[in-house]
Design a protein around this motif. Sequence first.
Motif, short mmCIF file in Angstrom:
data_model
loop_
_atom_site.label_atom_id
_atom_site.label_comp_id
_atom_site.label_asym_id
_atom_site.label_seq_id
_atom_site.Cartn_x
_atom_site.Cartn_y
_atom_site.Cartn_z
N TRP A 34 0.85 -1.18 0.00
CA TRP A 34 0.00 0.00 0.00
C TRP A 34 0.88 1.24 0.00
CZ3 TRP A 34 -5.09 -0.13 -0.81
CH2 TRP A 34 -5.79 -1.31 -0.53
N TYR A 35 0.51 2.20 -0.83
CA TYR A 35 1.16 3.50 -0.90
C TYR A 35 0.10 4.57 -0.79
CZ TYR A 35 5.16 0.85 -2.66
OH TYR A 35 6.19 -0.04 -2.80
N ARG A 36 0.51 5.78 -0.44
CA ARG A 36 -0.45 6.86 -0.36
C ARG A 36 0.16 8.16 -0.87
NH1 ARG A 36 -1.01 7.89 6.21
NH2 ARG A 36 0.95 9.07 6.48
N GLN A 37 -0.72 9.07 -1.28
CA GLN A 37 -0.27 10.36 -1.79
C GLN A 37 -1.28 11.43 -1.41
OE1 GLN A 37 0.45 10.51 -6.02
NE2 GLN A 37 1.86 12.23 -5.77
N SER A 38 -0.77 12.50 -0.79
CA SER A 38 -1.57 13.66 -0.44
C SER A 38 -1.25 14.78 -1.41
CB SER A 38 -1.27 14.11 0.99
OG SER A 38 -1.55 13.08 1.92
N PRO A 39 -2.18 15.74 -1.57
CA PRO A 39 -1.91 16.87 -2.47
C PRO A 39 -0.62 17.59 -2.10
CG PRO A 39 -4.22 16.84 -1.85
CD PRO A 39 -3.54 15.80 -1.00
#
Length: 125
Positions: free
Chosen positions: A36-41
């Motif tokens: 799992w990876y994540r990205q915020s603005p």
Amino acid sequence: QVQLVESGGGLVLPGGSLRLSCAASGSASSINTMGWYRQSPGKQRELVATITISGSTKYADSMKGRFTISRDYTKNTMYLQMNSLKPEDTAVYYCNVDRLAVWTGTYYRMEHDLWGQGTQVTVSA
């Protein structure tokens, strides 16, 4: 080709919990490492957690103790249990598979570095 289908995202209060799922198509097999990876603005995509074919897990420091990654080999599905969620956990969460085999009907074809479409997680009061 194989698609990774994600689900479980949504809006949750601070301190709440969510369970994300990532399912590969039924033709997929021999799935290696999933993650799992994540990205915020305004931020780079970052690692959340990974799980190998043998079940070994790895977590980013900020998620350690709050998040749990797991997989169901019979269902070709990976999960991310997220507890004690914080506003800074707000991001689009992406499923990744580094390598898997696809049954074409006559032979197995290897595919590499597959990504899901992403699912939005919002932690806010």
